[in-house]
Scaffold this active site. Structure first.
Site, PDB file in Angstrom:
ATOM      1  N   HIS A 238     -10.099   0.976   4.313  1.00  0.00           N
ATOM      2  CA  HIS A 238      -8.659   1.294   4.987  1.00  0.00           C
ATOM      3  C   HIS A 238      -9.043   2.038   6.308  1.00  0.00           C
ATOM      4  O   HIS A 238      -9.645   3.172   5.932  1.00  0.00           O
ATOM      5  CB  HIS A 238      -7.583   1.688   4.060  1.00  0.00           C
ATOM      6  CG  HIS A 238      -6.340   1.664   4.794  1.00  0.00           C
ATOM      7  ND1 HIS A 238      -5.932   2.559   5.844  1.00  0.00           N
ATOM      8  CD2 HIS A 238      -5.385   0.749   4.639  1.00  0.00           C
ATOM      9  CE1 HIS A 238      -4.638   2.392   6.142  1.00  0.00           C
ATOM     10  NE2 HIS A 238      -4.322   1.272   5.577  1.00  0.00           N
TER      11      HIS A 238
ATOM     12  N   GLY B 198       1.804   1.970  11.105  1.00  0.00           N
ATOM     13  CA  GLY B 198       2.675   2.912  11.040  1.00  0.00           C
ATOM     14  C   GLY B 198       3.153   3.255  12.379  1.00  0.00           C
ATOM     15  O   GLY B 198       4.028   4.291  12.805  1.00  0.00           O
TER      16      GLY B 198
ATOM     17  N   GLU C 181      -6.125  -5.604  10.391  1.00  0.00           N
ATOM     18  CA  GLU C 181      -5.049  -4.367  10.701  1.00  0.00           C
ATOM     19  C   GLU C 181      -5.712  -3.690  12.042  1.00  0.00           C
ATOM     20  O   GLU C 181      -6.308  -2.738  11.792  1.00  0.00           O
ATOM     21  CB  GLU C 181      -5.211  -3.256   9.450  1.00  0.00           C
ATOM     22  CG  GLU C 181      -4.720  -3.856   8.327  1.00  0.00           C
ATOM     23  CD  GLU C 181      -4.258  -2.603   7.359  1.00  0.00           C
ATOM     24  OE1 GLU C 181      -2.927  -2.832   7.048  1.00  0.00           O
ATOM     25  OE2 GLU C 181      -5.021  -1.848   6.875  1.00  0.00           O
TER      26      GLU C 181
ATOM     27  N   GLU D 121      -7.324   4.553   7.435  1.00  0.00           N
ATOM     28  CA  GLU D 121      -7.090   6.008   7.230  1.00  0.00           C
ATOM     29  C   GLU D 121      -8.457   6.650   6.330  1.00  0.00           C
ATOM     30  O   GLU D 121      -8.655   7.753   6.622  1.00  0.00           O
ATOM     31  CB  GLU D 121      -5.782   6.165   6.383  1.00  0.00           C
ATOM     32  CG  GLU D 121      -4.690   5.777   7.165  1.00  0.00           C
ATOM     33  CD  GLU D 121      -3.476   5.374   6.439  1.00  0.00           C
ATOM     34  OE1 GLU D 121      -3.443   5.288   5.369  1.00  0.00           O
ATOM     35  OE2 GLU D 121      -2.482   5.033   7.192  1.00  0.00           O
TER      36      GLU D 121
ATOM     37  N   SER E  52       2.625  -2.176  10.657  1.00  0.00           N
ATOM     38  CA  SER E  52       3.855  -2.162  11.043  1.00  0.00           C
ATOM     39  C   SER E  52       4.767  -3.377  10.613  1.00  0.00           C
ATOM     40  O   SER E  52       5.641  -3.996  11.245  1.00  0.00           O
ATOM     41  CB  SER E  52       4.158  -2.132  12.256  1.00  0.00           C
ATOM     42  OG  SER E  52       3.967  -0.685  12.634  1.00  0.00           O
TER      43      SER E  52
ATOM     44  N   GLY F  35       2.619  -1.042   4.524  1.00  0.00           N
ATOM     45  CA  GLY F  35       2.745   0.497   4.273  1.00  0.00           C
ATOM     46  C   GLY F  35       4.164   0.880   3.967  1.00  0.00           C
ATOM     47  O   GLY F  35       4.831   0.401   2.795  1.00  0.00           O
ATOM     48  N   GLY F  36       4.614   1.229   5.087  1.00  0.00           N
ATOM     49  CA  GLY F  36       6.052   1.964   5.202  1.00  0.00           C
ATOM     50  C   GLY F  36       7.185   0.995   4.668  1.00  0.00           C
ATOM     51  O   GLY F  36       8.050   1.326   3.768  1.00  0.00           O
TER      52      GLY F  36
ATOM     53  N   ASN G  80       0.813  -1.247   0.035  1.00  0.00           N
ATOM     54  CA  ASN G  80      -0.003   0.219   0.019  1.00  0.00           C
ATOM     55  C   ASN G  80       0.880   1.253   0.141  1.00  0.00           C
ATOM     56  O   ASN G  80       1.383   1.430   0.833  1.00  0.00           O
ATOM     57  CB  ASN G  80      -1.028  -0.011   1.120  1.00  0.00           C
ATOM     58  CG  ASN G  80      -1.763   1.164   1.284  1.00  0.00           C
ATOM     59  OD1 ASN G  80      -1.792   1.940   0.408  1.00  0.00           O
ATOM     60  ND2 ASN G  80      -2.471   1.280   2.411  1.00  0.00           N
ATOM     61  N   TRP G  81       1.026   1.812  -1.097  1.00  0.00           N
ATOM     62  CA  TRP G  81       1.918   2.979  -1.278  1.00  0.00           C
ATOM     63  C   TRP G  81       1.279   4.355  -0.597  1.00  0.00           C
ATOM     64  O   TRP G  81       1.928   5.322  -0.611  1.00  0.00           O
ATOM     65  CB  TRP G  81       2.391   3.208  -2.773  1.00  0.00           C
ATOM     66  CG  TRP G  81       3.322   2.159  -3.199  1.00  0.00           C
ATOM     67  CD1 TRP G  81       3.605   1.158  -2.613  1.00  0.00           C
ATOM     68  CD2 TRP G  81       3.694   2.095  -4.753  1.00  0.00           C
ATOM     69  NE1 TRP G  81       4.644   0.278  -3.437  1.00  0.00           N
ATOM     70  CE2 TRP G  81       4.520   0.756  -4.624  1.00  0.00           C
ATOM     71  CE3 TRP G  81       3.454   2.849  -5.948  1.00  0.00           C
ATOM     72  CZ2 TRP G  81       5.150   0.453  -5.758  1.00  0.00           C
ATOM     73  CZ3 TRP G  81       4.028   2.048  -6.994  1.00  0.00           C
ATOM     74  CH2 TRP G  81       5.152   1.002  -7.069  1.00  0.00           C
ATOM     75  N   LYS G  82       0.156   4.181  -0.446  1.00  0.00           N
ATOM     76  CA  LYS G  82      -0.595   5.403   0.095  1.00  0.00           C
ATOM     77  C   LYS G  82      -0.482   6.582  -0.836  1.00  0.00           C
ATOM     78  O   LYS G  82      -0.462   6.460  -1.919  1.00  0.00           O
ATOM     79  CB  LYS G  82      -0.476   5.539   1.566  1.00  0.00           C
ATOM     80  CG  LYS G  82      -0.410   4.293   2.471  1.00  0.00           C
ATOM     81  CD  LYS G  82      -0.483   4.703   3.808  1.00  0.00           C
ATOM     82  CE  LYS G  82      -0.258   3.358   4.693  1.00  0.00           C
ATOM     83  NZ  LYS G  82      -0.442   3.430   6.094  1.00  0.00           N
TER      84      LYS G  82
END
Ligand code: PEP
Length: 257
Positions: free
Chosen positions: A96, A176, A170, A98, A217, A238-239, A9-11
């Site tokens: 998601h 994150g 999640e 967010e 994470s 993600g990160g 997920n490159w957001k």
């Protein structure tokens, strides 16, 4: 154990050029290794068509980060499942945390999106998870069951006709955050998701057509631990998906797990 998934997920973290370069590097490096893991990249909306061009003919699969629930109409700013299909997306994140937090996405909206994506044969990656407060109040189970039931309510009004769907557990407090979660809690959540699915759509359908993955994470240190949790067949990242070195390390770990 089912087929494994690693979903990036490159957001909204990368420019257009950065997205294209990252996709190009992943294509080149993936061509050099053998893996049974399905690797999905989810770039931001405006980059989807360019990344689709870069990964065409490779083993990388394309996912979107969001979709609307109608295929056409006066819905300014939204993107339809039909357009995502035309762009080459075979996966789409839905619900998601967010989007739930910043865009007011509700469980009912998630349910409409899931049903619409399935109609286009796009695999929804349904994100569910509890906040830290909900966890501390002992409401994790209640939250997961409610989110999952409403996410699938519209889709399961029709008889299931063989489409695959993914549920990503999640815990929001893990996203994150670099915090730690106990394996037992991940396993218990995966079991709860399976039990809920069995009630919603029968065990036969759930076993064959649903994959449960973990997100929050995930990194090169903890991925193998998550993948060894019973009931977990992949990760949403993600990160650690934002550089080719990090993400390819995850691919190699998943391929050995
Ligand atoms: C996510 O946002 O879906 C996610 C898993 O992020 P991170 O890996 O950075 O926690």
């Amino acid at each position: 154990m089912g087929k494994k998934y690693l979903i990036a997920n490159w957001k909204m973290q990368l420019s257009i050029n950065e997205s294209r370069s990252l996709a190009q590097e992943l294509v080149e490096r993936l061509a050099l290794i053998k893996t049974d893991t399905s690797i999905v990249v989810c770039p931001s909306g405006p980059v989807l068509s360019q990344v689709a061009g870069v990964i065409r003919g490779s083993d990388l699969l394309l996912g979107a980060q969001n979709s609307f629930w109608e295929d056409r109409g006066a819905y300014t700013g939204e993107v339809s499942p039909a357009n995502l299909k035309e762009l080459g997306c075979s996966f789409c994140l839905v619900g998601h945390s967010e989007r739930r937090e910043y865009l007011g996405e509700t469980d009912e909206m998630v349910g409409r999106k899931v049903a619409a994506l399935l109609t286009q044969d796009i695999t929804p990656i349904i994100c569910i998870g509890e906040t830290e407060d909900e966890r501390d109040d002992g409401r994790r189970e209640e939250v997961l069951v409610q989110q999952l039931s409403l996410a699938l309510a519209d889709a399961f009004r029709q008889p299931h006709n063989g489409q695959h769907f993914i549920v990503a557990y999640e815990p929001i407090w893990m996203i994150g955050s670099g915090q730690m979660i106990e394996s037992e809690d991940v396993i218990a959540s995966a079991q709860l998701i399976r039990k809920t699915l069995n009630e919603l759509c029968t065990a036969a359908v759930a076993d064959k057509f649903c994959t449960v993955i973990y997100g929050g994470s995930v990194d090169t240190i903890n991925l193998s631990g998550f993948l060894s949790c019973s009931g977990i067949d992949g990760a949403l990242v993600g990160g650690t998906s934002l550089t080719a070195d990090n993400f390819m390390s995850l691919v190699e770990i998943a391929s050995r797990s």
